[in-house]
Design a protein around this motif. Structure first.
Motif, PDB file in Angstrom:
ATOM      1  N   SER A  34       0.455  -4.207   7.819  1.00  0.00           N
ATOM      2  CA  SER A  34      -0.346  -4.139   7.168  1.00  0.00           C
ATOM      3  C   SER A  34      -1.827  -2.868   7.160  1.00  0.00           C
ATOM      4  O   SER A  34      -1.564  -2.262   7.880  1.00  0.00           O
ATOM      5  N   ASP A  35      -1.522  -2.306   5.774  1.00  0.00           N
ATOM      6  CA  ASP A  35      -2.621  -1.242   5.568  1.00  0.00           C
ATOM      7  C   ASP A  35      -3.302  -2.435   4.411  1.00  0.00           C
ATOM      8  O   ASP A  35      -3.727  -2.539   3.981  1.00  0.00           O
ATOM      9  N   ASP A  36      -4.987  -0.809   3.580  1.00  0.00           N
ATOM     10  CA  ASP A  36      -5.443  -0.747   2.693  1.00  0.00           C
ATOM     11  C   ASP A  36      -5.293  -1.082   1.724  1.00  0.00           C
ATOM     12  O   ASP A  36      -5.290  -1.934   0.546  1.00  0.00           O
ATOM     13  N   ASP A  37      -3.709  -0.540   1.310  1.00  0.00           N
ATOM     14  CA  ASP A  37      -3.166  -0.965   0.294  1.00  0.00           C
ATOM     15  C   ASP A  37      -1.597  -2.155   0.004  1.00  0.00           C
ATOM     16  O   ASP A  37      -1.701  -2.208  -1.584  1.00  0.00           O
ATOM     17  N   GLU A  75      -1.550  -5.427   2.106  1.00  0.00           N
ATOM     18  CA  GLU A  75      -1.227  -6.909   2.636  1.00  0.00           C
ATOM     19  C   GLU A  75       0.289  -7.098   3.090  1.00  0.00           C
ATOM     20  O   GLU A  75       0.053  -7.873   1.977  1.00  0.00           O
ATOM     21  N   SER A  91      -2.969 -14.133   5.632  1.00  0.00           N
ATOM     22  CA  SER A  91      -3.929 -13.824   6.712  1.00  0.00           C
ATOM     23  C   SER A  91      -4.770 -15.232   7.313  1.00  0.00           C
ATOM     24  O   SER A  91      -5.662 -15.345   6.920  1.00  0.00           O
TER      25      SER A  91
END
Length: 94
Positions: free
Chosen positions: A66-69, A71, A75
């Motif tokens: 995952s990255d900021d843009d 997911e 989670s």
């Protein structure tokens, strides 16, 4: 390790807090937390506990990608930042 490890010998100790869901992957974690609302009651898959652990590991691979843009994965479990970073680095090293 470069030396033989004996049964019941501690070779690594990682202190953690906030409960065992921080660093330990278990079949119960899969059925009761991560996939709680996705799996039918009593689900153990055709591979049993090994399959549930595999599902958890695949979820951690997705979370690590995952990255900021974007997911990826589910989670869960919720972890403190240090514990999540440790799990992410471990998964990335596999």
């Amino acid at each position: 390790t470069t030396e033989n490890v004996n049964k019941n010998q501690v070779v690594l100790a990682i202190p953690y807090s906030d409960g065992p869901d921080q660093l330990i992957l278990t079949p119960d974690l899969a059925t009761k937390v991560v996939y709680k609302d996705l799996l039918p009651d009593g689900y153990d898959g055709w591979t049993g506990d090994a399959g549930l652990l595999s599902m958890l590991l695949l979820n951690e691979f997705a979370r690590a990608a995952s990255d900021d843009d974007n997911e990826l994965g589910i989670s869960l479990p919720k972890r403190n930042l240090d514990a999540q970073e440790l799990i992410t680095k471990w998964v990335q090293s596999l």
